[in-house]
Scaffold this active site. Structure first.
Site, PDB file in Angstrom:
ATOM      1  N   ASP A  88       0.556   2.322  -2.157  1.00 44.27           N
ATOM      2  CA  ASP A  88      -0.125   1.471  -3.138  1.00 44.27           C
ATOM      3  C   ASP A  88      -1.597   1.442  -2.753  1.00 44.27           C
ATOM      4  O   ASP A  88      -2.085   0.469  -2.173  1.00 44.27           O
ATOM      5  CB  ASP A  88       0.489   0.070  -3.101  1.00 44.27           C
ATOM      6  CG  ASP A  88      -0.169  -0.862  -4.100  1.00 44.27           C
ATOM      7  OD1 ASP A  88      -0.979  -0.385  -4.924  1.00 44.27           O
ATOM      8  OD2 ASP A  88       0.128  -2.070  -4.056  1.00 44.27           O
ATOM      9  N   THR A  99      -5.927   2.428  -3.193  1.00 46.24           N
ATOM     10  CA  THR A  99      -7.041   2.477  -4.130  1.00 46.24           C
ATOM     11  C   THR A  99      -7.131   3.919  -4.657  1.00 46.24           C
ATOM     12  O   THR A  99      -6.351   4.784  -4.261  1.00 46.24           O
ATOM     13  CB  THR A  99      -8.347   2.097  -3.399  1.00 46.24           C
ATOM     14  OG1 THR A  99      -8.409   2.842  -2.181  1.00 46.24           O
ATOM     15  CG2 THR A  99      -8.392   0.618  -3.070  1.00 46.24           C
ATOM     16  N   ASP A 100      -8.101   4.191  -5.512  1.00 44.03           N
ATOM     17  CA  ASP A 100      -8.236   5.551  -6.052  1.00 44.03           C
ATOM     18  C   ASP A 100      -8.424   6.556  -4.920  1.00 44.03           C
ATOM     19  O   ASP A 100      -9.044   6.224  -3.899  1.00 44.03           O
ATOM     20  CB  ASP A 100      -9.453   5.622  -6.982  1.00 44.03           C
ATOM     21  CG  ASP A 100      -9.233   4.811  -8.241  1.00 44.03           C
ATOM     22  OD1 ASP A 100      -8.126   4.864  -8.795  1.00 44.03           O
ATOM     23  OD2 ASP A 100     -10.166   4.106  -8.656  1.00 44.03           O
ATOM     24  N   HIS A 126       3.058  -3.308 -10.457  1.00 49.57           N
ATOM     25  CA  HIS A 126       3.879  -3.545  -9.266  1.00 49.57           C
ATOM     26  C   HIS A 126       5.375  -3.381  -9.530  1.00 49.57           C
ATOM     27  O   HIS A 126       6.105  -2.873  -8.680  1.00 49.57           O
ATOM     28  CB  HIS A 126       3.591  -4.940  -8.695  1.00 49.57           C
ATOM     29  CG  HIS A 126       2.201  -5.047  -8.157  1.00 49.57           C
ATOM     30  ND1 HIS A 126       1.270  -5.938  -8.620  1.00 49.57           N
ATOM     31  CD2 HIS A 126       1.582  -4.331  -7.186  1.00 49.57           C
ATOM     32  CE1 HIS A 126       0.131  -5.779  -7.959  1.00 49.57           C
ATOM     33  NE2 HIS A 126       0.292  -4.820  -7.087  1.00 49.57           N
TER      34      HIS A 126
HETATM   35  N1  AG3 Z   1      -4.097   0.010  -6.600  1.00 51.24           N
HETATM   36  C1  AG3 Z   1      -4.356   1.040  -7.571  1.00 51.24           C
HETATM   37  C2  AG3 Z   1      -5.550   0.766  -8.399  1.00 51.24           C
HETATM   38  C3  AG3 Z   1      -6.052   1.918  -9.105  1.00 51.24           C
HETATM   39  C4  AG3 Z   1      -7.044   1.475 -10.087  1.00 51.24           C
HETATM   40  N2  AG3 Z   1      -7.881   2.535 -10.378  1.00 51.24           N
HETATM   41  C5  AG3 Z   1      -8.691   2.587 -11.419  1.00 51.24           C
HETATM   42  N3  AG3 Z   1      -8.694   1.670 -12.314  1.00 51.24           N
HETATM   43  N4  AG3 Z   1      -9.437   3.638 -11.509  1.00 51.24           N
HETATM   44  C6  AG3 Z   1      -3.787  -1.268  -7.097  1.00 51.24           C
HETATM   45  C7  AG3 Z   1      -3.454  -2.196  -6.009  1.00 51.24           C
HETATM   46  C8  AG3 Z   1      -2.577  -3.260  -6.497  1.00 51.24           C
HETATM   47  N5  AG3 Z   1      -1.607  -3.609  -5.524  1.00 51.24           N
END
Ligand code: AG3
Length: 280
Positions: free
Chosen positions: A157, A159-160, A64
């Site tokens: 921000d 997810t994948d 973050h």
């Molecule tokens: N978002 C990105 C997470 C990516 C994780 N991916 C993975 N380990 N393949 C995180 C959200 C936090 N605010």
């Protein structure tokens, strides 16, 4: 006591992390994804979406702080910030540390993630109480299309980039973002790891370069994301991004003026990533 384990289901990594956990605190299927909160002795609480660990309480700052402070410190006066995704509130908390910020809009499609974070992750969700924070539960891809010349900084921000988050890495989306930014706006998104997702990074960087005059890549080491050497792609309309353009006065664990500079890859290595001379 018997050991219990949580086996991560990461669709992109060729490795699977297995976390010893003491308890499952929450488990549900929202309208968009599976949500799980578990307690780990080493990492604190974990937030898991569709089987992938999004954050842990111990190391979340490694993600973050960089996602928020690199673009915000490359901008001379960020007042109006848009966060797409980030329903846990971690990025919002960092954005709100900037006294220049007058309004931070968080658009997360999944209301339940925000509710879960408010309940189980008080250190992440603290920013939701700030009067400058506005929370909208809509599709960020659509939301951004309604704005022109509006935001100083836009942060993704997500997810994948599989399933519903994939559209947030397309050239069409970058064009909407460009339009929604002011004439000196800056865009940043999390773009996975150098080791396991190099082709994706190259594709995103190429698409971003068709839209923004200044494009770069910065990194942070994230111990819980398989691939670890994690990247963030940045596109800027006007301001250089490799160093902070203001004094860093926010309270952080790791981000600083030096770490801002250090987070950018040396030019020659960055070039070799993009032109394919660095191969795995
Ligand atoms: N978002 C990105 C997470 C990516 C994780 N991916 C993975 N380990 N393949 C995180 C959200 C936090 N605010």
């Amino acid at each position: 006591m018997r050991d219990i384990f949580f086996l991560e289901r990461d669709p992109y990594a060729p490795i699977r992390h297995c976390y010893p956990i003491t308890k499952v605190l929450y488990e549900s299927k929202s309208e968009y994804q599976e949500i799980l909160v578990a307690e780990s002795p080493e990492f604190g609480r974990l937030l898991v979406l569709d089987g992938v660990v999004q954050l842990d309480e111990k190391y979340e700052f490694t993600y973050h702080e960089f996602l928020a402070h690199v673009p915000l410190h490359a901008h001379p006066n960020p007042e109006n910030v848009l966060i797409i995704g980030g329903g846990d509130g971690g990025t919002l908390r960092e954005v709100l540390k900037h006294s220049s910020v007058k309004r931070a809009v968080l658009v997360d499609i999944d209301k339940e993630v925000v509710e879960v974070s408010k309940k189980f992750f008080p250190t992440l969700s603290s920013g939701f109480k700030d009067p400058r924070a506005i929370v909208v539960h809509e599709d960020g891809y659509k939301y951004v299309q309604d704005y022109t010349d509006e935001f100083d900084v836009i942060i993704v921000d997500s997810t994948d980039p599989v399933g519903f988050a994939h559209v947030l890495t397309t050239e069409e989306f970058f064009r909407y973002v460009h339009k929604a930014l002011k004439e000196d706006g800056i865009f940043t998104a999390q773009t996975e790891s150098i080791y396991y997702h190099l082709d994706m990074i190259k594709r995103i960087q190429k698409d971003l370069s068709r839209v923004f005059p200044i494009v770069d890549l910065f990194v942070s080491n994230i111990p819980i994301y398989a691939g670890y050497w994690w990247t963030f792609s940045i596109g800027s309309k006007k301001h250089p991004v490799r160093q902070p353009c203001r004094k860093v006065s926010v309270q952080t664990k790791l981000y600083s003026e030096d770490m801002h500079r250090y987070s950018f890859l040396p030019e020659s290595f960055y070039k070799s990533l993009l032109d394919g001379s660095f191969k795995l």
